[in-house]
Write a protein that holds these residues in place. Structure first.
Motif, short mmCIF file in Angstrom:
data_model
loop_
_atom_site.label_atom_id
_atom_site.label_comp_id
_atom_site.label_asym_id
_atom_site.label_seq_id
_atom_site.Cartn_x
_atom_site.Cartn_y
_atom_site.Cartn_z
N UNK A 34 0.85 -1.19 0.00
CA UNK A 34 0.00 0.00 0.00
C UNK A 34 0.88 1.24 0.00
N UNK A 35 0.44 2.24 -0.71
CA UNK A 35 1.21 3.48 -0.72
C UNK A 35 0.97 4.23 0.59
N UNK A 36 1.82 5.18 0.88
CA UNK A 36 1.70 5.94 2.13
C UNK A 36 0.39 6.72 2.17
N UNK A 37 -0.10 7.13 1.02
CA UNK A 37 -1.36 7.87 0.98
C UNK A 37 -2.55 7.00 1.34
N UNK A 38 -2.43 5.71 1.09
CA UNK A 38 -3.53 4.80 1.40
C UNK A 38 -3.54 4.34 2.85
N UNK A 39 -2.43 4.53 3.55
CA UNK A 39 -2.34 4.10 4.93
C UNK A 39 -3.21 5.00 5.79
N UNK A 40 -4.01 4.40 6.67
CA UNK A 40 -4.89 5.18 7.54
C UNK A 40 -4.45 5.03 8.99
N UNK A 41 -4.79 6.02 9.78
CA UNK A 41 -4.49 5.98 11.21
C UNK A 41 -5.40 4.95 11.86
N UNK A 42 -4.81 3.91 12.44
CA UNK A 42 -5.60 2.82 13.01
C UNK A 42 -6.30 3.22 14.30
N UNK A 43 -5.86 4.28 14.95
CA UNK A 43 -6.51 4.69 16.19
C UNK A 43 -7.80 5.45 15.92
N UNK A 44 -7.89 6.10 14.76
CA UNK A 44 -9.07 6.88 14.44
C UNK A 44 -9.16 8.19 15.19
N UNK A 45 -8.11 8.60 15.89
CA UNK A 45 -8.11 9.84 16.68
C UNK A 45 -7.38 10.94 15.92
N UNK A 46 -7.83 12.16 16.12
CA UNK A 46 -7.12 13.30 15.54
C UNK A 46 -5.88 13.57 16.38
N UNK A 47 -4.97 14.35 15.82
CA UNK A 47 -3.73 14.66 16.54
C UNK A 47 -4.01 15.39 17.86
N UNK A 48 -4.99 16.29 17.85
CA UNK A 48 -5.28 17.02 19.09
C UNK A 48 -5.86 16.09 20.16
N UNK A 49 -6.65 15.10 19.76
CA UNK A 49 -7.19 14.13 20.73
C UNK A 49 -6.06 13.27 21.31
N UNK A 50 -5.10 12.89 20.47
CA UNK A 50 -3.96 12.10 20.93
C UNK A 50 -3.14 12.90 21.96
N UNK A 51 -2.91 14.16 21.64
CA UNK A 51 -2.14 15.02 22.55
C UNK A 51 -2.89 15.19 23.86
N UNK A 52 -4.20 15.38 23.79
CA UNK A 52 -5.01 15.52 25.01
C UNK A 52 -4.92 14.27 25.88
N UNK A 53 -4.97 13.08 25.24
CA UNK A 53 -4.88 11.83 26.00
C UNK A 53 -3.52 11.68 26.68
N UNK A 54 -2.47 11.99 25.95
CA UNK A 54 -1.12 11.87 26.53
C UNK A 54 -0.95 12.87 27.67
N UNK A 55 -1.45 14.09 27.49
CA UNK A 55 -1.35 15.11 28.54
C UNK A 55 -2.15 14.68 29.76
N UNK A 56 -3.33 14.12 29.54
CA UNK A 56 -4.18 13.66 30.64
C UNK A 56 -3.51 12.52 31.41
N UNK A 57 -2.83 11.61 30.68
CA UNK A 57 -2.20 10.45 31.29
C UNK A 57 -0.75 10.69 31.69
N UNK A 58 -0.31 11.93 31.67
CA UNK A 58 1.07 12.27 32.04
C UNK A 58 1.36 11.76 33.45
N UNK A 59 2.46 11.03 33.60
CA UNK A 59 2.84 10.49 34.89
C UNK A 59 2.23 9.14 35.21
N UNK A 60 1.38 8.63 34.35
CA UNK A 60 0.73 7.33 34.55
C UNK A 60 1.53 6.26 33.81
N UNK A 61 1.75 5.11 34.48
CA UNK A 61 2.47 4.01 33.83
C UNK A 61 1.80 3.66 32.50
#
Length: 126
Positions: A34-61
């Motif tokens: 598959x070409x890089x253009x056809x590859x999809x994000x398997x999480x289905x989350x936008x970048x801002x949602x991913x950042x929010x999750x990581x920020x929320x879970x900061x310090x958590x194992x």
């Protein structure tokens, strides 16, 4: 004479089988890359949602695992400093202009900040 023609026929057939892979791709399209253009994000989350999750879970194992999954291949190490359980590595994400401070001993993200920050304040990465 018969041996030479049999040998030549065998070599020709082997060459055709190794070079001609069209039937394999027609039968099983997963064999094609598959070409890089056809590859999809398997999480289905936008970048801002991913950042929010990581920020929320900061310090958590396990927040380090989240960081690696969400930004695989997009993190550039820009510095190390004392913190966490010894040393932390600061990773910069150019696409989102964020720096993540990561402690590998406990697999946690200890700090997230906008911009390219080579060294966080000691209180932020303890």
């Amino acid at each position: 004479m018969k041996l030479a023609s049999s040998l030549l026929t065998g070599v020709a057939l082997a060459g055709m089988l190794t070079v001609w892979d069209v039937p394999l791709k027609a039968v099983n399209p997963l064999l094609t890359e598959a070409s890089a253009a056809e590859m999809k994000d398997v999480t289905g989350l936008t970048a801002s949602k991913k950042i929010d999750l990581i920020t929320k879970n900061k310090g958590v194992f396990g927040s380090g695992d989240q960081l690696r999954r969400f930004f695989f291949g997009d993190l550039e190490p820009i510095g190390i400093q004392p913190g966490g359980a010894g040393m932390v590595v600061n990773f910069y994400n150019k696409a989102n202009n964020l720096t993540f401070s990561y402690c590998s001993t406990y697999d946690v993200v200890v700090a997230v900040k906008k911009g390219k920050i080579e060294k966080f304040a000691p209180a932020e990465v303890k």
